[in-house]
Scaffold this active site. Structure first.
Site, short mmCIF file in Angstrom:
data_model
loop_
_atom_site.label_atom_id
_atom_site.label_comp_id
_atom_site.label_asym_id
_atom_site.label_seq_id
_atom_site.Cartn_x
_atom_site.Cartn_y
_atom_site.Cartn_z
N GLY A 101 37.46 33.49 43.41
CA GLY A 101 37.61 33.35 44.82
C GLY A 101 38.33 31.94 45.18
CB SER A 102 40.23 29.50 43.36
OG SER A 102 41.39 30.15 42.87
CG ASN B 11 47.42 42.27 45.47
OD1 ASN B 11 46.33 41.54 45.51
ND2 ASN B 11 47.86 42.92 44.62
CD GLU C 250 47.48 33.21 41.72
OE1 GLU C 250 48.11 34.06 41.00
OE2 GLU C 250 46.46 32.95 41.77
CG HIS D 266 50.40 41.00 40.11
ND1 HIS D 266 49.35 41.63 39.75
CD2 HIS D 266 51.28 40.89 38.76
CE1 HIS D 266 49.66 42.04 38.28
NE2 HIS D 266 50.61 41.83 37.86
CG ASP E 29 50.04 45.38 40.71
OD1 ASP E 29 49.79 45.51 39.53
OD2 ASP E 29 49.46 44.80 41.61
NE ARG F 185 34.92 52.36 40.79
CZ ARG F 185 36.11 51.72 40.71
NH1 ARG F 185 36.94 51.84 41.76
NH2 ARG F 185 36.57 50.87 39.69
CG LEU G 124 39.60 42.87 39.46
CD1 LEU G 124 38.79 42.55 38.42
CD2 LEU G 124 41.17 42.20 39.26
CG LEU H 93 44.52 52.55 43.78
CD1 LEU H 93 45.69 51.74 43.28
CD2 LEU H 93 44.53 53.95 43.02
C1 GRF Z 1 44.88 35.43 40.84
O1 GRF Z 1 45.47 34.84 39.64
C2 GRF Z 1 45.51 36.40 41.45
O2 GRF Z 1 47.06 36.36 41.25
C3 GRF Z 1 45.01 37.62 40.63
O3 GRF Z 1 43.44 37.34 40.72
C4 GRF Z 1 43.37 35.75 40.42
C5 GRF Z 1 42.21 35.59 41.45
O4 GRF Z 1 42.03 34.29 41.14
N1 GRF Z 1 45.35 38.75 41.33
P1 GRF Z 1 40.81 33.61 42.26
O5 GRF Z 1 39.67 34.58 42.11
O6 GRF Z 1 41.31 33.56 43.50
O7 GRF Z 1 40.70 32.23 41.70
#
Ligand code: GRF
Length: 188
Positions: free
Chosen positions: A13-14, A102, A174, A104, A145, A59, A85, A87
């Site tokens: 969750g960073s 999203n 990010e 990626h 994606d 789910r 994670l 779909l």
């Molecule tokens: C990130 O690298 C993002 O691109 C990917 O999952 C990771 C999540 O990181 N989809 P965090 O949980 O936000 O630290």
């Protein structure tokens, strides 16, 4: 009227925390809710510390429309996937057309698709001897994606880089760009 966003996360969750910090003084965008599908996720503790309401779901609730009901009850306008994670099912995509974003950790369309997430992506980048990688922020449809790309940024990958080095470089980009790109997508 400020726009309410909900953040879906399955991991640490960073990014979710960075987005909360970024909009903490905003009068136009409000982080209203975290949603999580993993009882072991670090984002749960972050939600508590940041005082953001968190909903755990499974789910069946995702597929049945229960999650859409929760989003509507909370007057959510935009959905953000930050390390989520699963779909996204059609009922959610249809309830928020072109309003799901999203992030990626690669330069899509490379290293995307089912099973390509987190360290699997970074290992593939190193194994493939890529000289650059990056991040992709895109709209979400019902395929992994494949939604329209709204932002990309890249960084060099050195022959000596390990997957964890690649991951670190990606996380810097990010945390820098994701909140700004969300703001631009929502406010135009
Ligand atoms: C990130 O690298 C993002 O691109 C990917 O999952 C990771 C999540 O990181 N989809 P965090 O949980 O936000 O630290």
């Amino acid at each position: 009227m400020s726009k309410n966003i909900a953040i879906f996360a399955s991991g640490s969750g960073s990014n979710a925390e960075r987005i909360v910090e970024y909009f903490s003084d905003s009068t136009e965008i409000n982080v209203k809710l975290f949603l999580c599908n993993n009882p072991q996720a670090g984002v749960i503790q972050r939600a508590e510390r940041l005082n953001i309401p968190l909903v755990m779901f499974n789910r069946q609730q995702f597929k049945s429309g229960k999650v859409v009901d929760i989003l509507k009850e909370n007057e959510i306008d935009w959905v953000i996937l930050a390390g989520f994670l699963w779909l996204v099912p059609q009922n959610v995509v249809e309830a928020f057309p072109n309003k799901i974003i999203n992030i990626h950790p690669a330069l899509l369309p490379k290293f995307g698709g089912k099973g390509m997430y987190g360290h699997f992506v970074h290992e593939a980048v190193v194994e493939n001897k890529e000289t650059e990688s990056g991040i992709t922020i895109h709209l979400v449809n019902e395929h992994y994606d494949e939604g329209a790309i709204i932002f990309q940024a890249s960084y060099p990958v050195l022959p000596t880089d390990l997957p964890e080095d690649v991951a670190k470089k990606g996380q810097v980009l990010e945390h820098k760009h994701f909140p700004e790109v969300i703001e631009k997508a929502i406010l135009g």
